[in-house]
Design a protein around this motif. Structure first.
Motif, PDB file in Angstrom:
ATOM      1  N   ASP A  29      35.211  46.106  40.404  1.00 57.12           N
ATOM      2  CA  ASP A  29      35.908  45.770  41.660  1.00 57.12           C
ATOM      3  C   ASP A  29      36.284  46.969  42.535  1.00 57.12           C
ATOM      4  O   ASP A  29      37.398  47.002  43.113  1.00 57.12           O
ATOM      5  CB  ASP A  29      37.180  44.957  41.354  1.00 57.12           C
ATOM      6  CG  ASP A  29      36.884  43.662  40.611  1.00 57.12           C
ATOM      7  OD1 ASP A  29      35.716  43.378  40.362  1.00 57.12           O
ATOM      8  OD2 ASP A  29      37.846  42.947  40.279  1.00 57.12           O
ATOM      9  N   GLU A  77      35.497  41.008  42.764  1.00 56.74           N
ATOM     10  CA  GLU A  77      36.345  39.812  42.725  1.00 56.74           C
ATOM     11  C   GLU A  77      36.300  39.152  44.100  1.00 56.74           C
ATOM     12  O   GLU A  77      36.435  39.834  45.120  1.00 56.74           O
ATOM     13  CB  GLU A  77      37.795  40.182  42.377  1.00 56.74           C
ATOM     14  CG  GLU A  77      38.708  38.956  42.344  1.00 56.74           C
ATOM     15  CD  GLU A  77      40.167  39.269  41.972  1.00 56.74           C
ATOM     16  OE1 GLU A  77      40.456  40.415  41.573  1.00 56.74           O
ATOM     17  OE2 GLU A  77      41.007  38.363  42.097  1.00 56.74           O
ATOM     18  N   LYS A 137      39.959  37.454  37.280  1.00 55.69           N
ATOM     19  CA  LYS A 137      40.245  38.847  36.960  1.00 55.69           C
ATOM     20  C   LYS A 137      39.245  39.380  35.932  1.00 55.69           C
ATOM     21  O   LYS A 137      38.807  40.519  36.011  1.00 55.69           O
ATOM     22  CB  LYS A 137      41.687  38.983  36.432  1.00 55.69           C
ATOM     23  CG  LYS A 137      42.760  38.440  37.377  1.00 55.69           C
ATOM     24  CD  LYS A 137      42.667  39.013  38.770  1.00 55.69           C
ATOM     25  CE  LYS A 137      43.762  38.454  39.681  1.00 55.69           C
ATOM     26  NZ  LYS A 137      43.491  38.779  41.100  1.00 55.69           N
ATOM     27  N   THR A 163      41.950  47.036  38.951  1.00 56.18           N
ATOM     28  CA  THR A 163      43.021  47.922  38.561  1.00 56.18           C
ATOM     29  C   THR A 163      43.135  47.918  37.033  1.00 56.18           C
ATOM     30  O   THR A 163      42.766  46.951  36.371  1.00 56.18           O
ATOM     31  CB  THR A 163      44.387  47.496  39.173  1.00 56.18           C
ATOM     32  OG1 THR A 163      44.750  46.187  38.669  1.00 56.18           O
ATOM     33  CG2 THR A 163      44.341  47.466  40.682  1.00 56.18           C
ATOM     34  N   VAL A 166      45.013  44.967  35.409  1.00 51.94           N
ATOM     35  CA  VAL A 166      44.617  43.615  35.813  1.00 51.94           C
ATOM     36  C   VAL A 166      43.138  43.393  35.454  1.00 51.94           C
ATOM     37  O   VAL A 166      42.817  42.987  34.344  1.00 51.94           O
ATOM     38  CB  VAL A 166      44.948  43.344  37.298  1.00 51.94           C
ATOM     39  CG1 VAL A 166      44.582  41.916  37.690  1.00 51.94           C
ATOM     40  CG2 VAL A 166      46.451  43.550  37.549  1.00 51.94           C
ATOM     41  N   TYR A 192      48.079  50.467  40.967  1.00 54.02           N
ATOM     42  CA  TYR A 192      49.048  50.703  42.033  1.00 54.02           C
ATOM     43  C   TYR A 192      50.372  51.197  41.458  1.00 54.02           C
ATOM     44  O   TYR A 192      51.245  51.650  42.185  1.00 54.02           O
ATOM     45  CB  TYR A 192      49.296  49.412  42.812  1.00 54.02           C
ATOM     46  CG  TYR A 192      48.062  48.822  43.486  1.00 54.02           C
ATOM     47  CD1 TYR A 192      47.404  49.513  44.502  1.00 54.02           C
ATOM     48  CD2 TYR A 192      47.579  47.569  43.128  1.00 54.02           C
ATOM     49  CE1 TYR A 192      46.292  48.975  45.135  1.00 54.02           C
ATOM     50  CE2 TYR A 192      46.466  47.013  43.762  1.00 54.02           C
ATOM     51  CZ  TYR A 192      45.830  47.717  44.752  1.00 54.02           C
ATOM     52  OH  TYR A 192      44.733  47.181  45.383  1.00 54.02           O
TER      53      TYR A 192
HETATM   54  N1  TIU Z   1      40.429  43.748  40.528  1.00 54.40           N
HETATM   55  C1  TIU Z   1      41.695  43.499  40.239  1.00 54.40           C
HETATM   56  O1  TIU Z   1      42.317  44.185  39.450  1.00 54.40           O
HETATM   57  N2  TIU Z   1      42.311  42.471  40.955  1.00 54.40           N
HETATM   58  C2  TIU Z   1      43.654  42.443  41.254  1.00 54.40           C
HETATM   59  O2  TIU Z   1      44.147  41.504  41.860  1.00 54.40           O
HETATM   60  N3  TIU Z   1      44.393  43.544  40.897  1.00 54.40           N
HETATM   61  C3  TIU Z   1      45.706  43.777  41.164  1.00 54.40           C
HETATM   62  O3  TIU Z   1      46.241  44.747  40.638  1.00 54.40           O
HETATM   63  N4  TIU Z   1      46.353  42.982  41.990  1.00 54.40           N
END
Ligand code: TIU
Length: 225
Positions: A29, A77, A137, A163, A166, A192
Protein backbone atom coordinates in the motif's frame (compact mmCIF):
# COMPACT_ATOMS: atom_id res chain seq x y z
CA UNK A 1 23.79 -14.77 -8.01
CA UNK A 2 22.64 -18.38 -7.58
CA UNK A 3 18.90 -17.98 -6.99
CA UNK A 4 18.47 -21.52 -5.65
CA UNK A 5 21.13 -21.20 -2.93
CA UNK A 6 19.87 -20.26 0.55
CA UNK A 7 20.77 -16.81 1.92
CA UNK A 8 20.97 -15.91 5.62
CA UNK A 9 20.08 -12.43 6.86
CA UNK A 10 21.01 -11.01 10.24
CA UNK A 11 17.59 -10.55 11.86
CA UNK A 12 15.64 -10.80 15.09
CA UNK A 13 14.84 -13.05 16.92
CA UNK A 14 17.42 -15.05 14.92
CA UNK A 15 18.75 -15.15 11.36
CA UNK A 16 16.23 -15.36 8.53
CA UNK A 17 17.03 -17.97 5.91
CA UNK A 18 15.46 -17.84 2.46
CA UNK A 19 15.95 -19.23 -1.02
CA UNK A 20 15.90 -16.23 -3.40
CA UNK A 21 13.86 -17.92 -6.15
CA UNK A 22 11.25 -18.88 -3.51
CA UNK A 23 11.04 -15.40 -2.01
CA UNK A 24 8.86 -12.44 -3.01
CA UNK A 25 9.18 -8.82 -1.97
CA UNK A 26 5.65 -7.71 -1.05
CA UNK A 27 5.30 -3.92 -0.91
CA UNK A 28 2.15 -2.99 0.98
CA UNK A 29 0.00 0.00 0.00
CA UNK A 30 2.68 2.58 -0.89
CA UNK A 31 -0.16 4.64 -2.34
CA UNK A 32 -0.60 8.38 -2.65
CA UNK A 33 -3.71 8.01 -0.46
CA UNK A 34 -1.47 7.12 2.50
CA UNK A 35 1.70 9.11 1.73
CA UNK A 36 0.46 12.39 0.28
CA UNK A 37 -1.77 15.13 1.70
CA UNK A 38 -5.46 15.07 0.75
CA UNK A 39 -5.91 11.30 0.78
CA UNK A 40 -7.30 8.60 3.03
CA UNK A 41 -4.47 8.79 5.60
CA UNK A 42 -4.95 12.51 6.15
CA UNK A 43 -8.74 12.07 6.15
CA UNK A 44 -8.30 9.80 9.17
CA UNK A 45 -6.52 12.66 10.96
CA UNK A 46 -2.93 11.56 10.38
CA UNK A 47 0.25 13.48 9.55
CA UNK A 48 1.23 11.74 6.31
CA UNK A 49 4.77 13.15 6.38
CA UNK A 50 5.52 10.52 9.07
CA UNK A 51 5.52 7.80 6.40
CA UNK A 52 7.74 9.46 3.81
CA UNK A 53 11.03 8.30 5.39
CA UNK A 54 10.17 4.80 4.10
CA UNK A 55 10.27 5.85 0.44
CA UNK A 56 14.03 6.01 -0.14
CA UNK A 57 14.91 2.69 1.59
CA UNK A 58 12.10 0.98 -0.34
CA UNK A 59 13.34 2.53 -3.59
CA UNK A 60 16.90 1.29 -3.02
CA UNK A 61 15.69 -2.18 -2.02
CA UNK A 62 13.35 -2.41 -5.01
CA UNK A 63 16.15 -1.44 -7.38
CA UNK A 64 18.48 -4.10 -5.95
CA UNK A 65 15.72 -6.73 -5.80
CA UNK A 66 14.76 -6.14 -9.43
CA UNK A 67 18.44 -6.11 -10.40
CA UNK A 68 18.87 -9.58 -8.85
CA UNK A 69 15.90 -10.85 -10.88
CA UNK A 70 13.74 -11.58 -7.82
CA UNK A 71 9.97 -11.49 -7.54
CA UNK A 72 8.08 -8.32 -6.60
CA UNK A 73 4.41 -7.97 -5.71
CA UNK A 74 2.64 -4.69 -4.91
CA UNK A 75 -0.63 -4.20 -3.06
CA UNK A 76 -3.14 -1.37 -2.97
CA UNK A 77 -5.98 -0.88 -0.52
CA UNK A 78 -9.14 0.43 -2.16
CA UNK A 79 -12.62 -0.13 -3.41
CA UNK A 80 -14.67 -0.52 -6.55
CA UNK A 81 -16.16 2.59 -8.18
CA UNK A 82 -19.67 1.59 -7.09
CA UNK A 83 -18.38 0.84 -3.54
CA UNK A 84 -20.12 -2.55 -3.58
CA UNK A 85 -17.10 -4.10 -1.84
CA UNK A 86 -16.99 -1.42 0.88
CA UNK A 87 -18.40 -2.69 4.17
CA UNK A 88 -20.88 -0.13 5.55
CA UNK A 89 -18.98 -0.32 8.86
CA UNK A 90 -15.74 0.78 7.11
CA UNK A 91 -17.54 3.62 5.31
CA UNK A 92 -18.80 5.23 8.53
CA UNK A 93 -15.87 4.37 10.85
CA UNK A 94 -14.24 7.47 12.33
CA UNK A 95 -17.29 9.66 11.78
CA UNK A 96 -15.23 11.87 9.42
CA UNK A 97 -16.84 14.66 7.41
CA UNK A 98 -15.20 13.10 4.32
CA UNK A 99 -15.23 9.31 3.93
CA UNK A 100 -14.20 6.61 1.44
CA UNK A 101 -15.67 7.32 -2.00
CA UNK A 102 -16.02 11.07 -1.44
CA UNK A 103 -14.18 13.49 -3.76
CA UNK A 104 -10.80 14.83 -2.62
CA UNK A 105 -7.83 16.64 -4.20
CA UNK A 106 -6.52 13.32 -5.61
CA UNK A 107 -9.91 12.04 -6.78
CA UNK A 108 -12.39 9.91 -4.88
CA UNK A 109 -10.84 8.70 -1.65
CA UNK A 110 -9.54 5.12 -1.69
CA UNK A 111 -11.32 4.24 -4.94
CA UNK A 112 -9.59 2.16 -7.63
CA UNK A 113 -8.57 4.09 -10.72
CA UNK A 114 -8.35 7.44 -8.90
CA UNK A 115 -5.02 9.29 -8.66
CA UNK A 116 -4.85 8.93 -4.87
CA UNK A 117 -5.30 5.17 -5.05
CA UNK A 118 -2.25 4.67 -7.23
CA UNK A 119 1.23 3.76 -6.07
CA UNK A 120 3.69 6.62 -5.56
CA UNK A 121 5.92 7.28 -8.60
CA UNK A 122 9.15 6.36 -6.74
CA UNK A 123 7.99 2.74 -6.37
CA UNK A 124 5.83 2.41 -9.44
CA UNK A 125 5.24 -1.23 -10.46
CA UNK A 126 6.71 -2.65 -13.65
CA UNK A 127 4.20 -4.30 -16.03
CA UNK A 128 5.64 -7.69 -15.05
CA UNK A 129 4.98 -7.18 -11.33
CA UNK A 130 1.55 -8.26 -10.03
CA UNK A 131 -0.51 -5.60 -8.26
CA UNK A 132 -2.98 -6.97 -5.73
CA UNK A 133 -6.04 -4.78 -5.22
CA UNK A 134 -7.41 -5.50 -1.77
CA UNK A 135 -10.56 -4.22 -0.09
CA UNK A 136 -9.29 -4.87 3.44
CA UNK A 137 -6.21 -4.40 5.56
CA UNK A 138 -4.79 -7.88 4.95
CA UNK A 139 -3.47 -8.65 1.45
CA UNK A 140 -4.87 -12.21 1.53
CA UNK A 141 -8.49 -11.33 2.31
CA UNK A 142 -10.68 -11.39 -0.84
CA UNK A 143 -7.67 -11.42 -3.21
CA UNK A 144 -5.74 -13.94 -5.33
CA UNK A 145 -2.41 -13.30 -3.57
CA UNK A 146 -2.17 -16.80 -2.04
CA UNK A 147 -2.90 -18.43 -5.41
CA UNK A 148 -0.24 -16.32 -7.15
CA UNK A 149 2.36 -17.16 -4.49
CA UNK A 150 1.50 -20.87 -4.67
CA UNK A 151 1.78 -20.93 -8.48
CA UNK A 152 5.23 -19.35 -8.20
CA UNK A 153 6.39 -21.71 -5.42
CA UNK A 154 6.96 -18.79 -3.04
CA UNK A 155 7.64 -19.77 0.57
CA UNK A 156 9.27 -16.65 2.05
CA UNK A 157 8.07 -13.05 1.97
CA UNK A 158 9.98 -9.84 2.54
CA UNK A 159 7.27 -7.42 3.61
CA UNK A 160 7.58 -3.63 3.43
CA UNK A 161 5.19 -0.68 3.16
CA UNK A 162 2.56 1.06 5.25
CA UNK A 163 1.33 1.12 7.86
CA UNK A 164 3.30 -1.08 10.23
CA UNK A 165 0.55 -1.85 12.72
CA UNK A 166 -2.34 -1.93 10.27
CA UNK A 167 -1.90 -3.40 6.76
CA UNK A 168 1.66 -4.70 7.26
CA UNK A 169 0.84 -6.49 10.53
CA UNK A 170 -2.48 -7.85 9.24
CA UNK A 171 -0.81 -9.19 6.10
CA UNK A 172 2.08 -10.77 8.03
CA UNK A 173 -0.38 -12.52 10.35
CA UNK A 174 -2.43 -13.79 7.41
CA UNK A 175 0.74 -14.99 5.66
CA UNK A 176 2.05 -16.69 8.78
CA UNK A 177 -1.16 -18.69 9.16
CA UNK A 178 -0.81 -19.80 5.54
CA UNK A 179 2.71 -21.12 6.14
CA UNK A 180 4.91 -18.33 4.79
CA UNK A 181 8.05 -17.10 6.56
CA UNK A 182 7.92 -13.30 6.72
CA UNK A 183 10.80 -10.87 7.12
CA UNK A 184 9.76 -7.29 7.92
CA UNK A 185 12.29 -4.49 7.30
CA UNK A 186 12.04 -1.81 9.96
CA UNK A 187 13.32 1.07 7.82
CA UNK A 188 10.97 0.13 4.96
CA UNK A 189 7.76 0.07 7.04
CA UNK A 190 6.16 3.12 8.60
CA UNK A 191 3.46 4.20 10.99
CA UNK A 192 1.77 7.53 11.72
CA UNK A 193 2.54 6.75 15.40
CA UNK A 194 6.13 6.12 16.60
CA UNK A 195 4.97 3.94 19.51
CA UNK A 196 2.92 1.75 17.15
CA UNK A 197 5.94 1.39 14.86
CA UNK A 198 7.93 0.04 17.79
CA UNK A 199 5.14 -2.14 19.18
CA UNK A 200 4.13 -3.39 15.72
CA UNK A 201 7.64 -4.69 15.09
CA UNK A 202 8.06 -6.05 18.64
CA UNK A 203 4.88 -8.12 18.29
CA UNK A 204 6.14 -9.80 15.12
CA UNK A 205 9.50 -10.92 16.47
CA UNK A 206 8.47 -11.74 20.08
CA UNK A 207 8.06 -15.28 21.37
CA UNK A 208 10.70 -16.75 19.06
CA UNK A 209 9.28 -14.97 16.00
CA UNK A 210 5.61 -15.70 16.62
CA UNK A 211 4.65 -14.01 13.32
CA UNK A 212 8.05 -13.59 11.65
CA UNK A 213 11.41 -11.86 11.65
CA UNK A 214 12.54 -8.21 11.75
CA UNK A 215 15.66 -6.79 10.10
CA UNK A 216 16.67 -3.78 7.97
CA UNK A 217 17.11 -3.21 4.24
CA UNK A 218 20.82 -2.64 4.86
CA UNK A 219 21.21 -6.11 6.38
CA UNK A 220 19.13 -7.75 3.66
CA UNK A 221 21.12 -6.04 0.91
CA UNK A 222 24.38 -7.03 2.61
CA UNK A 223 23.23 -10.67 2.62
CA UNK A 224 22.34 -10.49 -1.09
CA UNK A 225 25.61 -8.84 -2.14
N1 TIU B 1 -2.56 0.30 4.38
C1 TIU B 1 -2.99 0.52 5.61
O1 TIU B 1 -2.27 0.34 6.57
N2 TIU B 1 -4.28 1.04 5.74
C2 TIU B 1 -4.66 1.86 6.78
O2 TIU B 1 -5.81 2.27 6.87
N3 TIU B 1 -3.69 2.23 7.68
C3 TIU B 1 -3.82 3.09 8.72
O3 TIU B 1 -2.88 3.20 9.51
N4 TIU B 1 -4.92 3.80 8.85
Amino acid sequence: MNLSKAVNVDAEPYEFEFVPEQCALVIIDMQRDFLEPGGFGEMLGNDVSQLRRTIEPNRRLLEAWRGAGLQVIHTREGHRHDLTDLPPAKKVRGRGATTIGDPGPMGRILVRGEDGHDIIPELYPLKSEPVIDKPGKGAFFATDLHAILQHRNVKHLVVTGVTTEVCVNTTVREANDRGYDCLVLEDCVGSYFPHFQEAGLAMIKAQGGIFGWVSSSEKLLAALA
